[in-house]
Design a protein around this motif. Structure first.
Motif, mmCIF file in Angstrom:
data_model
loop_
_atom_site.group_PDB
_atom_site.id
_atom_site.type_symbol
_atom_site.label_atom_id
_atom_site.label_comp_id
_atom_site.label_asym_id
_atom_site.label_seq_id
_atom_site.Cartn_x
_atom_site.Cartn_y
_atom_site.Cartn_z
ATOM 1 N N GLN A 713 0.808 -1.219 0.000
ATOM 2 C CA GLN A 713 0.000 0.000 0.000
ATOM 3 C C GLN A 713 0.844 1.272 0.000
ATOM 4 O O GLN A 713 0.284 2.366 -0.083
ATOM 5 N N GLY A 725 -6.515 0.714 -5.578
ATOM 6 C CA GLY A 725 -7.857 0.174 -5.446
ATOM 7 C C GLY A 725 -7.788 -1.302 -5.103
ATOM 8 O O GLY A 725 -6.762 -1.795 -4.606
ATOM 9 N N TYR A 726 -8.858 -2.013 -5.376
ATOM 10 C CA TYR A 726 -8.974 -3.420 -4.985
ATOM 11 C C TYR A 726 -8.703 -4.331 -6.177
ATOM 12 O O TYR A 726 -8.921 -3.950 -7.341
ATOM 13 N N GLN A 767 -10.139 -0.995 3.521
ATOM 14 C CA GLN A 767 -9.081 -0.162 2.951
ATOM 15 C C GLN A 767 -7.712 -0.806 3.038
ATOM 16 O O GLN A 767 -6.792 -0.426 2.289
ATOM 17 N N GLU A 770 -6.447 -2.434 -0.366
ATOM 18 C CA GLU A 770 -6.168 -1.646 -1.567
ATOM 19 C C GLU A 770 -4.706 -1.795 -1.964
ATOM 20 O O GLU A 770 -3.823 -1.848 -1.102
ATOM 21 N N SER A 865 -11.147 -0.475 -8.813
ATOM 22 C CA SER A 865 -10.627 -1.831 -8.700
ATOM 23 C C SER A 865 -10.030 -2.245 -10.035
ATOM 24 O O SER A 865 -10.209 -1.571 -11.064
#
Length: 940
Positions: A713, A725-726, A767, A770, A865
């Motif tokens: 991250q 993002g995911y 979060q 991510e 994402s």
């Protein structure tokens, strides 16, 4: 134009007179005399110095530059010269941001960057911010890419430079060139709205997925499909109804030049008219269509008062008038793109405009019943240059003074009005028309939108001398530019700079430059900084061991290094400001609260703000072979930026105040640029090919980011502007699938929702899961230009493209792209598109390419994402130009030097993977434009 509103009658004519005035006293001698051969020792003052500089630059090029010339610029039928640059210059990345017509802000039209930075634009050496210059008047466009080429601009040197040089007056017999062009523009619009019936089916399904009752019955859907009830079940194709397939683009240019050893001039007049795309009704006495008229006059004059003293005067005038419907072009394009086909019937049976409480802006009314808006921009620029040779003191010594003034005023005329729409109801058997909205009489207001004033002055002292194989060029200058925008205090840049260039027998090269530059927006006493650069080069082709290799003309490795600056600072941020806030503000000044004036503290000041810095290394190799028919340039650069203005990630809000940006960031941009060209000629056949490819990699070296527990991250170490993002992991297929998967924080998934990967393994999607999205590989941008001419026929083509470029829909900065990609935006009142037809349903679970449908915002499916990563790579056939020049034996009979008939096209075709938008203009409501153009050029 309404003369009662804009008291500018005759302004265009007066502007032409103003620009022609400097040459009137020269006309008898210049126009009616034939200039014969010019002896080298009788060249004008400015041409002598120019030849010295060009000769020095050609043999002693250590700077990293790339240049495109007039012949390539005039082949592109585009409103801005910036749109003719894509793919032609190595190191220059461009993206057409928008197809909007009424703007002269270059960034609004074209996103242009040199080695990752936004450059400044110099026009004839003066910083200016307009791009609508007629290409006929441009001699060349050069990009300056390294520290050595830009450092003399002090605190504006880090962003690199686009340098535009207009045509200079030269010794020449009288010449006149006239060009007339007519083109048709069409919109590159790839989005595909669904029909009214499909919209109703999908809308019902989305409501059902959200636990809501359907709003369309089977009978409604059948009526949409059959078209049996167009009044209450319309299927409007708004593009066909309100947009023309083509809009005109007409341009006329006339330029003339002449000159002898005493006086020379170049004058150009250009008119361009862009028609509008709207299909408007002929119901008004005024136009409500969109369109732009542009008038440009340029006059460049050079006079030698004696053998050593020259005065040059350049005057540029531009008027740009734009018109649009009162509903505004932007709002109408949005309505056409996003309004469902079944929203309302355009007209009611009684002829009134249809509408309802949800859709109260009928597009027909926005186009025809809302009045109109006019905007106008007026530019006047004047440059005076005085050059004095000082050979009597020291051969090769000269001094030059420059003064420039630029004034831009933008005005707008508001003649808008409101209109009513009527919702028809016949439930009781008697038609009932319910008015919606308000009706307002037409406005009549004139306002000044903006006003910009630039003043620039420069004093230069130069020395150019060749002796015994040694070539030396010295330059010292001091300059100052003051810019006033509206009511702001002037922003001033001041530089004292010097440059020294040396070569020995065009074999060994050295160059050094120094600048002491300042900016008045920093704290007094801390406004000036020192910037420097130096370079070395060695042409091995001049060495004895290669002299006998005739096919190698140049083999020159070179290197440069320097420090540049960028004054990226706000409006006097070193001072603390307070805003008057009435009685609710935090502090009061005065004897008692009853009579006090209350103020609130604005953003915190930053008295330590300073300029951003960049240390730039450039290593290049120049190769010319086979009588310079083959040219190769290859460069590696490593630019390290420090003291970047950024918001600290660790700032807290406990004090209740906004923290200022501070000099904390560090980024690095590295890359490789390659350019290769070949030109040849045999008998009457000539040809050329030129290609370039650039690779750019960025990296965040430091930013004051918050503590992040997981390494995946962290932003530091990743490309600049990296989106997070995911990671999508397909769709939830069943409730059992949901039960066995990690929970989603704040959301209860259902089958058809996007499933995400649990990166930290805590059983919860939040979060902390991510991570970086999209490619992190170096971006590649490239171009190829090729052409030939034979027996009067000529053809040239150019292609350009980009690779390793992704965007992420839903990342927060692509609002237009979000609306085109996501389903039923605007609280469910927006259009649906073809990509939504392949949504997830229990019957289509195995083949679905889109998640289940929802009304409005779905916090799970529409978050940033990997599912929404879109490749913006493309290969575009950018430009085609073909022409035929009539034989001289024919044109000489009518005393014409040449006649060329030509046709060209711009934005011809793009190969890409994006199915709903163009990969360049993906985040603009204005589609890019394709142009097909024919023209005639006559030279006397």
């Amino acid at each position: 134009m309404d003369k009662t509103i804009l008291p500018e009658y005759g302004l265009k004519r007066e502007m032409v007179r103003l620009c022609l005035l400097p040459i009137l006293f020269l006309m008898p001698e210049l126009v009616f005399s034939q200039t014969g051969p010019v002896k080298k020792d009788s060249l004008p003052v400015t041409e002598t110095i120019s030849l010295l500089n060009k000769s020095q630059k050609k043999s002693n090029l250590l700077q990293s530059t790339a240049t495109v010339y007039n012949e390539q610029l005039i082949t592109t039928p585009a409103p801005s010269f910036l749109q003719a640059l894509p793919g032609r210059l190595s190191g220059l990345y461009t993206r057409q941001r928008s197809g909007v017509q009424d703007t002269d802000d270059p960034i609004s039209v074209v996103d242009f960057r040199i080695r990752g930075q936004v450059p400044i634009i110099l026009i004839d050496g003066v910083p200016r911010d307009f791009s609508s210059i007629d290409p006929e008047s441009i001699e060349s466009v050069t990009i300056l890419k390294d520290a050595l080429s830009t450092v003399m601009f002090g605190q504006r040197s880090s962003g690199n430079i686009i340098q535009v040089t207009t045509k200079r007056p030269v010794v020449s017999p009288f010449k006149l060139s006239f060009t007339a062009q007519h083109g048709l523009q069409s919109m590159i619009n790839k989005s595909k709205p669904v029909s009214a019936a499909d919209f109703a089916i999908l809308y019902n399904e989305a409501r059902n997925n959200d636990g809501l009752a359907p709003v369309y019955s089977a009978a409604d859907i059948l009526a949409y499909q059959t078209g049996s009830d167009p009044l209450f079940h319309p299927n409007n194709d708004y593009r066909k109804l309100f947009l023309n397939k083509n809009a005109s683009l007409d341009r006329f240019n006339i330029n003339m030049q002449s000159g002898n050893e005493t006086a020379r001039f170049y004058v150009a007049m250009d008119y361009q008219k862009e028609g509008g795309f709207f299909n408007t009704a002929d119901i008004n006495t005024y136009s409500t269509n969109a369109g732009v008229d542009r008038y440009i006059v340029r006059s460049n004059v050079s006079v030698d008062l004696n053998k050593t003293l020259n005065i040059g005067l350049n005057i540029f005038g531009r008027i740009q008038d734009a018109n649009q419907p009162g509903g505004t072009t932007s709002a109408i394009f949005s309505a056409i793109a996003y309004t469902p086909n079944n929203a309302y019937s355009i007209f009611n049976p009684d002829g009134s405009l249809g509408g309802n409480s949800t859709f109260s802006n009928n597009i027909y009314g926005m186009l025809n019943n809302s009045g109109y808006l006019k905007s106008s921009a007026r530019d006047l620029a004047a440059d005076m240059e005085i050059t004095q040779k000082l050979g009597i003191i020291l051969p090769g010594l000269w001094i030059k003074g420059n003064i420039s003034y630029n004034n831009t005023v933008a005005t707008s005329v508001d003649r808008t009005k409101d209109f009513l729409v009527y919702n028809l109801n016949i439930g009781s058997g008697t038609p009932v028309y319910t008015p919606i909205g308000t009706s307002r009489s037409q406005s009549t207001t004139l306002s000044i939108s903006s006003r910009r004033t630039y003043t620039y002055g420069k004093l230069s002292l130069g020395y150019d001398r060749n002796f015994n194989g040694h070539s030396l060029s010295l330059l010292a200058l001091a300059d100052n530019q003051s810019t006033t925008l509206n009511l702001d205090l002037p922003a001033t840049y001041t530089n004292i700079a010097g440059n020294a260039t040396y070569n020995f027998k065009e074999k060994y090269f050295a160059e050094a430059a120094l600048s002491y530059g300042g900016h008045n927006r920093f704290k007094p006493g801390s406004r000036f900084g020192l910037f420097y650069a130096a370079g070395l080069g060695w042409n091995l082709a001049k060495e004895d061991f290669l002299k006998e290799v005739p096919w190698i003309n140049t083999l020159k490795p070179r290197i440069s290094y320097g420090r540049t600056g960028n004054a990226n600072v706000g409006y006097y941020v070193y001072d603390q400001y307070y805003e008057y806030g009435g009685t609710s503000a935090a502090y009061y000044f005065g004897s008692t609260p009853a009579v006090a004036r209350y103020y609130r503290e604005m953003a915190l000041a930053n008295p330590n703000a300073t300029w951003e810095k960049a240390n730039k290394l450039n290593i290049g190799l120049d190769v010319e072979m086979f009588d310079s028919r083959l040219k190769i340039t290859s460069e590696y650069f490593n630019d390290r930026y420090s003291d970047l203005m950024q918001d600290r990630g660790k700032s807290i809000q406990l004090i209740g105040q906004t923290f200022p940006a501070e000099n904390v960031g560090k980024n690095r941009y590295t890359g490789v640029e390659n350019n290769i060209s070949w030109n040849g000629k045999s008998a009457s056949f000539g040809y050329f090919v030129s290609g370039n490819i650039s690779m750019l990699q960025s990296k965040v070296l430091y930013q004051d980011e918050v503590y992040r527990q997981y390494g995946y991250q962290k932003r530091t170490g990743l490309p600049v502007g990296q989106v997070f993002g995911y990671l999508a992991d397909g769709f939830f297929q069943s409730q059992a699938d949901i039960n066995s998967s990690p929970a989603v924080d704040g959301y209860t998934p259902v089958p058809g929702d996007i499933r995400y990967k649990d990166l930290n393994g805590d059983g919860m999607i939040n979060q902390f899961d991510e991570t970086a999205l999209g490619t992190q590989r170096a971006m590649i941008y490239y171009g190829l230009t090729a052409g030939f001419n034979v027996k009067g026929f000529d053809l040239s083509i150019s292609i350009q493209g980009v690779a390793n470029r992704d965007i992420v829909i839903g990342s927060g900065n692509n609002l237009v792209a979000n609306a085109l990609a996501f389903d039923f935006q605007n609280s469910g009142n927006a259009q649906a598109f073809e990509q939504h037809l392949n949504r997830w349903t229990p019957a289509n679970a195995a083949n679905a390419t889109y998640p289940r449908l929802s009304i409005g915002t779905n916090t799970n499916n529409q978050r940033a994402s990997s599912f929404w990563v879109q490749s913006m790579a493309y290969l575009r056939l950018q430009n085609i130009d073909m022409g035929y020049t009539l034989p001289a034996s024919l044109t000489s009979r009518i005393r014409v030097n040449s006649i060329r008939i030509f046709a060209n096209a711009f934005n011809v075709y793009s190969f890409d993977k994006l199915n709903y938008s163009d990969p360049e203009g993906y985040n603009s409501i204005f589609p890019l434009r394709r142009t097909f153009n024919i023209g005639l050029n006559v030279k006397l």
